[in-house]
Write a protein that holds these residues in place. Structure first.
Motif, PDB file in Angstrom:
ATOM      1  N   PHE A 112       5.230   4.906  -4.536  1.00 32.39           N
ATOM      2  CA  PHE A 112       6.444   5.704  -4.375  1.00 32.39           C
ATOM      3  C   PHE A 112       6.862   6.271  -5.717  1.00 32.39           C
ATOM      4  CE2 PHE A 112       9.204   2.748  -6.547  1.00 32.39           C
ATOM      5  CZ  PHE A 112       8.497   1.560  -6.451  1.00 32.39           C
ATOM      6  N   THR A 171      -3.464  11.185  -2.460  1.00 31.85           N
ATOM      7  CA  THR A 171      -2.615  10.452  -3.413  1.00 31.85           C
ATOM      8  C   THR A 171      -3.251  10.469  -4.800  1.00 31.85           C
ATOM      9  OG1 THR A 171      -1.651   9.087  -1.705  1.00 31.85           O
ATOM     10  CG2 THR A 171      -1.653   8.152  -3.903  1.00 31.85           C
ATOM     11  N   ASP A 177       0.950   7.756   0.648  1.00 44.03           N
ATOM     12  CA  ASP A 177       0.237   6.852   1.533  1.00 44.03           C
ATOM     13  C   ASP A 177      -1.189   6.619   0.999  1.00 44.03           C
ATOM     14  OD1 ASP A 177      -0.360   5.379   3.779  1.00 44.03           O
ATOM     15  OD2 ASP A 177      -0.865   7.123   5.007  1.00 44.03           O
ATOM     16  N   VAL A 200       9.444   4.031   5.322  1.00 50.40           N
ATOM     17  CA  VAL A 200       8.155   4.146   4.649  1.00 50.40           C
ATOM     18  C   VAL A 200       7.782   2.945   3.785  1.00 50.40           C
ATOM     19  CG1 VAL A 200       7.944   6.649   4.759  1.00 50.40           C
ATOM     20  CG2 VAL A 200       9.253   5.616   2.901  1.00 50.40           C
ATOM     21  N   GLY A 201       8.408   1.802   4.032  1.00 49.01           N
ATOM     22  CA  GLY A 201       7.899   0.592   3.375  1.00 49.01           C
ATOM     23  C   GLY A 201       8.691   0.101   2.185  1.00 49.01           C
ATOM     24  N   TRP A 228       6.418   9.875  -1.781  1.00 53.97           N
ATOM     25  CA  TRP A 228       5.861   8.779  -0.989  1.00 53.97           C
ATOM     26  C   TRP A 228       4.385   9.073  -0.770  1.00 53.97           C
ATOM     27  CZ3 TRP A 228       4.423   9.354   4.403  1.00 53.97           C
ATOM     28  CH2 TRP A 228       3.908   8.170   4.937  1.00 53.97           C
ATOM     29  N   ASP A 270       0.822  -1.210   0.000  1.00 55.65           N
ATOM     30  CA  ASP A 270       0.000   0.000   0.000  1.00 55.65           C
ATOM     31  C   ASP A 270       0.858   1.262   0.000  1.00 55.65           C
ATOM     32  OD1 ASP A 270       1.026  -0.297   2.512  1.00 55.65           O
ATOM     33  OD2 ASP A 270      -0.870  -0.052   3.578  1.00 55.65           O
ATOM     34  N   THR A 271       2.096   1.133  -0.490  1.00 58.25           N
ATOM     35  CA  THR A 271       3.009   2.272  -0.518  1.00 58.25           C
ATOM     36  C   THR A 271       3.342   2.637  -1.965  1.00 58.25           C
ATOM     37  OG1 THR A 271       4.008   1.533   1.542  1.00 58.25           O
ATOM     38  CG2 THR A 271       5.299   3.052   0.237  1.00 58.25           C
TER      39      THR A 271
END
Ligand code: UTP
Length: 325
Positions: A109, A227, A217, A162-163, A215, A106-107
């Motif tokens: 980028f 986003t 979310d 952040v993943g 990034w 769910d990231t």
């Protein structure tokens, strides 16, 4: 190189939408969250993915198999015991001598992954945040990570993890996770990946960070909408919609029907959606949703939901039917 993508979670913060769809299949800027991630990974040279599924996992598997031709392996995590546990389930499918790249499903980028995937030492993606309390954070000194802490109560660093995780040697990661599982080391009830990585640091494994400037979310309704707005930038619509005003940027599915409407800015309109006599901005409208005689803003409308009536801000799930007067 292989990527490991954990997507087993329930996505409680995105209910009601996640009652009927796994979080990673929610549409943002015209494609599911995981579609944005897969496209970036493949363009950076990832040619194999191990996807850890759980909640509504069949839907994730069906969608990925239908849309991607790289080698895909699906591993089921039946119980949400934490990210380290999810990664540990992939052990039989990864050669301990090879590097591995882990990315949360769910990231989304925007970062050049090529140098990251070629790194000779392990490196973690970080983003500066104002309030690091809901993240794992990295404390650095002279370019190296000296400590990782999961969800710190005290402000020790604002470099949030952040993943995105590149591990130069999968074997030492799995040994570290073995240790935290065998010794029941849990933080906030879960086997945390941050704790496994901290153990590697304590065993003198060098780690650096790389900045993840872009990034995005997708974990909550408001971040999904912001986003959507960011990813829609530079997405002008080329098709004409007679009798409508389109305020770019928007995404409108080819087969959506738009009549007497003002769409945008920052609106995503899903496949087969039917929009009539409506004003829609800063919103995501699901596939086959029907929206009529209404003005909506900052809203998420689920697939096959139907809404008509007076202006509102709403967040309604799939198949809902609402008539406001
Ligand atoms: P999150 O905790 O942010 O996602 O985990 P979630 O559980 O889906 O959402 P909420 O908190 O209920 O709203 C980050 C990522 O790690 C995966 C999740 O699927 C998500 O992609 N994850 C987390 C696992 O696969 N297994 C776990 O045990 C924990």
């Amino acid at each position: 190189m292989k990527a490991i993508i954990p997507v087993a979670g329930v996505g409680t913060r995105l209910r009601p939408h996640t009652f009927s769809h796994p979080k990673v299949l929610l549409n943002v800027a015209g494609k599911p969250i995981i579609g944005h991630i897969m496209d970036k990974l493949i363009s950076a040279g990832i040619d194999e993915a191990i996807v850890i599924v759980g909640y509504l996992g069949n839907m994730v598997e069906d969608w990925l198999r239908k849309n991607y031709s790289i080698k895909l392996t699906f591993v089921t995590q039946a119980e949400m015991l934490g990210l380290a546990h999810a990664i540990w389930m992939c052990k039989p499918y990864v050669n301990p001598d090879e590097p591995v790249f882990i990315i949360l499903g769910d990231t989304i980028f925007d970062v050049d992954l090529q140098p990251v995937l070629q790194s000779t030492i392990s490196t973690l993606g970080v983003h500066e945040v104002v309030d690091p309390r809901r993240f794992g954070v990295a404390v650095t000194k002279n370019g190296r990570i000296v400590k990782l802490i999961e969800k710190p109560d005290q402000p020790i660093s604002n470099l949030a993890i952040v993943g995105l995780y590149f591990l130069s040697n999968a074997g030492s990661l799995f040994s570290s996770i073995d240790h935290i599982i065998d010794n029941e080391i849990r933080t906030k009830g879960e086997y945390q990946l941050t704790d496994a990585l901290q153990l590697m640091i304590e065993h003198n494994e060098p780690f650096t960070t790389f900045p993840v400037v872009g990034w995005y979310d997708c974990g909550k309704p408001e971040t999904l909408l912001s986003t959507n707005e960011t990813l829609l930038q530079n997405n002008p619509v080329t098709k004409a919609y007679p009798g409508c005003i389109i305020n770019d940027p928007v995404f409108i599915a080819e087969n959506a029907s738009i009549e007497n409407a003002i769409i945008g800015p920052n609106a995503t309109i899903g496949e087969h959606a039917v929009i009539t006599d409506a004003i829609i901005k800063d919103s995501i409208i699901g596939n086959s949703a029907k929206v009529s005689s209404i003005m909506i803003d900052n809203s998420i409308i689920g697939n096959s939901a139907s809404i008509s009536g007076s202006p509102q801000q709403i967040n309604i799930g799939d198949c809902s039917e609402i008539r406001l007067r």
